[in-house]
Design a protein around this motif. Structure first.
Motif, PDB file in Angstrom:
ATOM      1  N   CYS A  45      41.735  37.144  43.873  1.00 51.90           N
ATOM      2  CA  CYS A  45      41.549  37.389  42.853  1.00 51.90           C
ATOM      3  C   CYS A  45      40.621  38.289  41.688  1.00 51.90           C
ATOM      4  O   CYS A  45      40.557  38.850  41.268  1.00 51.90           O
ATOM      5  CB  CYS A  45      41.804  35.641  41.683  1.00 51.90           C
ATOM      6  N   VAL A  46      39.585  37.809  42.299  1.00 53.97           N
ATOM      7  CA  VAL A  46      38.342  38.956  42.408  1.00 53.97           C
ATOM      8  C   VAL A  46      38.635  40.457  42.485  1.00 53.97           C
ATOM      9  O   VAL A  46      38.916  41.049  41.444  1.00 53.97           O
ATOM     10  CB  VAL A  46      37.303  38.218  42.328  1.00 53.97           C
ATOM     11  N   CYS A  47      39.122  39.865  44.098  1.00 55.33           N
ATOM     12  CA  CYS A  47      40.100  41.649  43.884  1.00 55.33           C
ATOM     13  C   CYS A  47      41.040  41.944  42.853  1.00 55.33           C
ATOM     14  O   CYS A  47      40.852  43.127  42.919  1.00 55.33           O
ATOM     15  CB  CYS A  47      40.731  41.480  45.491  1.00 55.33           C
ATOM     16  N   VAL A  48      41.951  41.914  42.949  1.00 52.19           N
ATOM     17  CA  VAL A  48      43.215  42.285  42.083  1.00 52.19           C
ATOM     18  C   VAL A  48      41.893  42.539  40.507  1.00 52.19           C
ATOM     19  O   VAL A  48      42.617  43.337  39.644  1.00 52.19           O
ATOM     20  CB  VAL A  48      44.299  41.016  42.359  1.00 52.19           C
ATOM     21  N   LEU A  52      42.346  46.045  38.691  1.00 56.76           N
ATOM     22  CA  LEU A  52      42.495  45.788  36.660  1.00 56.76           C
ATOM     23  C   LEU A  52      41.887  46.432  36.275  1.00 56.76           C
ATOM     24  O   LEU A  52      41.669  47.545  35.236  1.00 56.76           O
ATOM     25  CB  LEU A  52      42.836  44.762  36.707  1.00 56.76           C
ATOM     26  N   VAL A  53      40.441  46.452  36.189  1.00 55.03           N
ATOM     27  CA  VAL A  53      39.421  47.044  35.688  1.00 55.03           C
ATOM     28  C   VAL A  53      39.011  48.732  36.217  1.00 55.03           C
ATOM     29  O   VAL A  53      39.419  48.967  35.022  1.00 55.03           O
ATOM     30  CB  VAL A  53      37.803  46.001  35.983  1.00 55.03           C
ATOM     31  N   TYR A  54      38.923  49.025  37.570  1.00 55.20           N
ATOM     32  CA  TYR A  54      39.458  50.065  37.647  1.00 55.20           C
ATOM     33  C   TYR A  54      40.581  50.742  37.238  1.00 55.20           C
ATOM     34  O   TYR A  54      40.363  52.382  36.683  1.00 55.20           O
ATOM     35  CB  TYR A  54      39.521  49.981  39.606  1.00 55.20           C
ATOM     36  N   LEU A  55      41.667  50.414  37.355  1.00 55.79           N
ATOM     37  CA  LEU A  55      43.202  51.097  36.554  1.00 55.79           C
ATOM     38  C   LEU A  55      43.159  51.208  35.399  1.00 55.79           C
ATOM     39  O   LEU A  55      43.421  52.076  34.488  1.00 55.79           O
ATOM     40  CB  LEU A  55      44.163  49.838  37.045  1.00 55.79           C
ATOM     41  N   ASN A  56      42.105  49.983  34.531  1.00 55.12           N
ATOM     42  CA  ASN A  56      41.712  50.421  32.761  1.00 55.12           C
ATOM     43  C   ASN A  56      41.469  51.447  32.742  1.00 55.12           C
ATOM     44  O   ASN A  56      41.757  52.088  31.461  1.00 55.12           O
ATOM     45  CB  ASN A  56      40.809  48.979  32.498  1.00 55.12           C
ATOM     46  N   ALA A  57      39.277  51.655  33.287  1.00 59.25           N
ATOM     47  CA  ALA A  57      39.324  52.629  33.719  1.00 59.25           C
ATOM     48  C   ALA A  57      39.757  53.933  33.748  1.00 59.25           C
ATOM     49  O   ALA A  57      39.522  54.898  32.467  1.00 59.25           O
ATOM     50  CB  ALA A  57      37.905  52.759  33.926  1.00 59.25           C
ATOM     51  N   THR A  58      40.707  54.222  34.537  1.00 59.62           N
ATOM     52  CA  THR A  58      41.320  55.271  34.965  1.00 59.62           C
ATOM     53  C   THR A  58      42.217  55.687  33.482  1.00 59.62           C
ATOM     54  O   THR A  58      42.200  56.843  33.230  1.00 59.62           O
ATOM     55  CB  THR A  58      42.282  54.753  36.468  1.00 59.62           C
TER      56      THR A  58
END
Length: 131
Positions: A45-48, A52-58
């Motif tokens: 869950c932490v990895c996913v 999500l944080v990375y994708l939102n920033a992108t």
């Protein structure tokens, strides 16, 4: 045959001929296995969530560059039609983000169900502790 071997191994490990001690040890082992599984699920869950944080920033960076072409030109050389490339990239990353968000939601549901199962098994161990 496997069940008999498991029962004999539990009886030997419990060091007691009493079935309550054997059952207690069996449930304790199941609790230990479930704790390991919960730890794995939590890590997943932490990895996913990190993804999500990375994708939102992108997505935010791509949207900013799409809306402010001057800022994008400072970062890269733009050609005609690159606004379409930005739009396609934003849609692509949003689709991935939505998939990952659904995966995280499903993992969290599974984690909750596993925690409930662990609680139930721990209650069985507690019953045998009283005996």
């Amino acid at each position: 045959m496997d069940n008999l071997v498991t029962l004999l191994e539990l009886a030997y490990s419990a060091g007691s001929p009493f079935i309550s001690h054997v059952m207690r040890l069996g449930f304790q082992r199941e609790v230990q296995e479930e704790c390991g599984w919960l730890s794995f699920l939590h890590g997943w869950c932490v990895c996913v969530a990190d993804r999500l944080v990375y994708l939102n920033a992108t997505i935010e960076e791509l949207e900013y560059c799409s809306n402010n072409m001057f800022a994008a030109q400072l970062l890269v050389a733009l050609k005609s039609g690159d606004d379409v490339v930005f739009a396609d990239a934003i849609m692509y990353f949003k689709a991935i983000r939505d998939f990952e968000a659904q995966k995280l939601e499903n993992l969290q549901l599974f984690l909750t169900a596993s925690e409930m199962q662990l609680t139930r098994r721990m209650q069985f161990v507690a019953r045998f502790d009283v005996m």
